[in-house]
Scaffold this motif. Structure first.
Motif, PDB file in Angstrom:
ATOM      1  N   VAL A 116     -11.524  -1.679  -7.851  1.00 57.31           N
ATOM      2  CA  VAL A 116     -10.679  -2.325  -6.843  1.00 57.31           C
ATOM      3  C   VAL A 116      -9.268  -1.781  -7.066  1.00 57.31           C
ATOM      4  N   PRO A 117      -8.740  -0.958  -6.149  1.00 60.44           N
ATOM      5  CA  PRO A 117      -7.464  -0.301  -6.412  1.00 60.44           C
ATOM      6  C   PRO A 117      -6.268  -1.150  -5.988  1.00 60.44           C
ATOM      7  N   GLY A 118      -5.110  -0.509  -6.022  1.00 62.15           N
ATOM      8  CA  GLY A 118      -3.855  -1.147  -5.664  1.00 62.15           C
ATOM      9  C   GLY A 118      -2.932  -1.204  -6.861  1.00 62.15           C
ATOM     10  N   VAL A 119      -1.667  -1.525  -6.588  1.00 65.93           N
ATOM     11  CA  VAL A 119      -0.685  -1.530  -7.672  1.00 65.93           C
ATOM     12  C   VAL A 119       0.297  -2.682  -7.467  1.00 65.93           C
ATOM     13  N   GLY A 120       0.226  -3.673  -8.347  1.00 64.09           N
ATOM     14  CA  GLY A 120       1.148  -4.800  -8.291  1.00 64.09           C
ATOM     15  C   GLY A 120       0.900  -5.708  -7.100  1.00 64.09           C
ATOM     16  N   MET A 123       8.911  -4.908  -3.739  1.00 66.22           N
ATOM     17  CA  MET A 123       9.414  -4.638  -5.087  1.00 66.22           C
ATOM     18  C   MET A 123       8.563  -3.595  -5.801  1.00 66.22           C
ATOM     19  N   THR A 124       7.316  -3.423  -5.378  1.00 67.85           N
ATOM     20  CA  THR A 124       6.474  -2.364  -5.944  1.00 67.85           C
ATOM     21  C   THR A 124       7.151  -1.014  -5.826  1.00 67.85           C
ATOM     22  N   VAL A 125       7.809  -0.774  -4.702  1.00 65.95           N
ATOM     23  CA  VAL A 125       8.484   0.502  -4.473  1.00 65.95           C
ATOM     24  C   VAL A 125       9.854   0.508  -5.138  1.00 65.95           C
ATOM     25  N   VAL A 149       0.870  -1.184   0.000  1.00 65.54           N
ATOM     26  CA  VAL A 149       0.000   0.000   0.000  1.00 65.54           C
ATOM     27  C   VAL A 149       0.901   1.227   0.000  1.00 65.54           C
ATOM     28  N   LEU A 150       0.893   1.988  -1.082  1.00 71.53           N
ATOM     29  CA  LEU A 150       1.808   3.122  -1.206  1.00 71.53           C
ATOM     30  C   LEU A 150       1.405   4.249  -0.270  1.00 71.53           C
ATOM     31  N   PRO A 151       2.380   5.033   0.203  1.00 72.48           N
ATOM     32  CA  PRO A 151       2.089   6.081   1.181  1.00 72.48           C
ATOM     33  C   PRO A 151       1.085   7.130   0.717  1.00 72.48           C
ATOM     34  N   TYR A 152       1.013   7.366  -0.596  1.00 76.98           N
ATOM     35  CA  TYR A 152       0.112   8.400  -1.084  1.00 76.98           C
ATOM     36  C   TYR A 152      -1.235   7.841  -1.555  1.00 76.98           C
ATOM     37  N   ALA A 156      -0.381   3.713   6.030  1.00 80.81           N
ATOM     38  CA  ALA A 156       0.634   4.017   5.010  1.00 80.81           C
ATOM     39  C   ALA A 156       0.880   5.515   4.916  1.00 80.81           C
ATOM     40  N   ALA A 157      -0.181   6.313   5.041  1.00 80.56           N
ATOM     41  CA  ALA A 157      -0.030   7.772   4.956  1.00 80.56           C
ATOM     42  C   ALA A 157       0.802   8.322   6.109  1.00 80.56           C
ATOM     43  N   LYS A 158       0.668   7.723   7.287  1.00 78.82           N
ATOM     44  CA  LYS A 158       1.375   8.215   8.469  1.00 78.82           C
ATOM     45  C   LYS A 158       2.783   7.635   8.588  1.00 78.82           C
ATOM     46  N   HIS A 159       2.996   6.486   7.996  1.00 78.52           N
ATOM     47  CA  HIS A 159       4.294   5.818   8.092  1.00 78.52           C
ATOM     48  C   HIS A 159       4.893   5.751   6.684  1.00 78.52           C
ATOM     49  N   ASN A 160       5.379   6.907   6.247  1.00 79.32           N
ATOM     50  CA  ASN A 160       5.836   7.067   4.866  1.00 79.32           C
ATOM     51  C   ASN A 160       7.323   7.345   4.762  1.00 79.32           C
TER      52      ASN A 160
END
Length: 361
Positions: free
Chosen positions: A58-62, A152-154, A37-40, A345-349
């Motif tokens: 349905v969101p998300g990436v990889g 690996m997404t990041v 889950v990306l920070p943004y 994720a937003a708070k721990h970025n």
């Protein structure tokens, strides 16, 4: 299947039962085990980033998953294979300039939007339909901790930028935005690829110290003060010799002057790769001087995501141990906790903070 659905921008994700995806030729069905889950993510789901995402989605990436079903044109994949799913989907009817969508996340232009309407949904679900060419087998040992491999997404984003810049072993890289989530990952990837030095500018002293302590003398931290000319001089002085490559990963809220100051530290015949978000929400143009670019033969390249071959390279870096995922601090959430995961994720970025959704747990 169960899925976390974004029904409208500004609304919480709804955890609900939805039909299982139907796959056709050229597609595989994957059981999702872990998705970063990306920070943004919260900024996208609120509509603040104005991403061309069309709810309900349905969101998300990889993500990491196991193949449940394969199409008749798959010759090497097998049901049960553990795979990495690349979200960067390309249209198949233009090899030179394919339209691109990030499945469940974003798209580019009218063609990308059209592609996104077909390959609409991402990994915040128990199952995901993925183009056959977008799944990559993982080593068997990745099964012990799929959530960690989902990082690996990041890492793959800056890896794509460093490949685009033609990084060679022993070269000096400057990472603009090095104290952020993607930027700190770029530092790790550059070193894994053999960079001789990595110059890491930023204003956060604690993060600069973290990077220097964690990676040793090949990392050269620079404390920025905000004055463009002074910062440029400090970044140039931090390197022992010329800076060969500048990779910019600054976020949308960063000023163009910060990108410009970093870019103009590059040597004659050097390369600058732009991958960040500067200017995407408005603000001043980058405005690099024409005479400086021309007389110094500087190559400036934009790079969105990474080529398909980068997936294989990224897996090799991790599998070989050249890129060490053990430094990542993982916090895991089940599918029913998807909204908690987005908030976390937003708070721990910070550097190497990873929030992971585990639909298959």
């Amino acid at each position: 299947m169960r899925a976390a659905t974004l029904t409208a921008f500004g609304s919480p994700l709804e955890i609900q039962d939805v039909p299982d995806p139907e796959t056709g030729t050229g597609e595989v069905l994957v059981e999702v085990l872990a998705a970063c889950v990306l920070p943004y993510a919260a900024e996208i789901f609120s509509g603040a980033r104005r991403y061309p995402l069309e709810p309900p989605v349905v969101p998300g990436v990889g993500g990491i998953g196991r193949i449940v079903r394969i199409g008749p044109d798959a010759t090497r994949l097998r049901v049960g294979d553990l795979v990495w799913c690349d979200a960067t989907v390309r249209s198949r009817d233009d090899a030179l300039t394919p339209d691109i969508t990030l499945q469940g996340w974003s798209s580019r232009g009218a063609g990308g939007a059209r592609l996104a309407r077909y390959l609409h949904d991402g990994p915040f679900a128990e199952l995901m339909r993925v183009p056959t060419e977008n799944v990559y087998p993982l080593p068997a040992r990745a099964a012990a901790d799929p959530a960690r491999w989902s990082s690996m997404t990041v890492y793959s984003v800056p890896y794509g930028g460093l490949l685009a810049g033609g990084l060679e072993a022993g070269e000096t890289v400057l990472v603009s935005g090095a104290t952020g989530n993607f930027g700190s990952s770029a530092v790790a990837v550059a070193l894994a690829m053999g960079a001789g030095q990595v110059v890491v500018p930023g204003r956060n002293r604690a993060v600069l110290d973290l990077l220097a302590d964690g990676f040793g003398s090949r990392v050269r931290p620079v404390r920025l003060g905000g004055d463009e000319e002074t910062d440029r001089a400090a970044m140039g002085a931090a390197a022992e010799g010329p800076i060969d490559l500048v990779l910019d990963l600054l976020p949308p809220e960063a000023p163009a002057s910060a990108t410009r100051a970093a870019a103009m530290t590059v040597r004659e015949y050097g390369r600058v790769v732009l991958m960040g978000g500067v200017g995407t929400l408005g603000g001043a143009d980058l405005a690099l001087p024409y005479p400086w670019i021309m007389r110094n033969s500087v190559t400036i390249r934009g790079q969105w995501m990474f080529p398909r071959t980068a997936n294989v390279g990224m897996i090799r870096l991790v599998a070989s141990g050249a890129l060490d995922l053990s430094r990542d601090r993982l916090t895991r959430f089940g599918l029913d906790q998807a909204n908690d995961a987005v908030a976390h994720a937003a708070k721990h970025n910070g550097p190497f903070d990873r929030t992971v959704l585990t639909p298959g747990a």
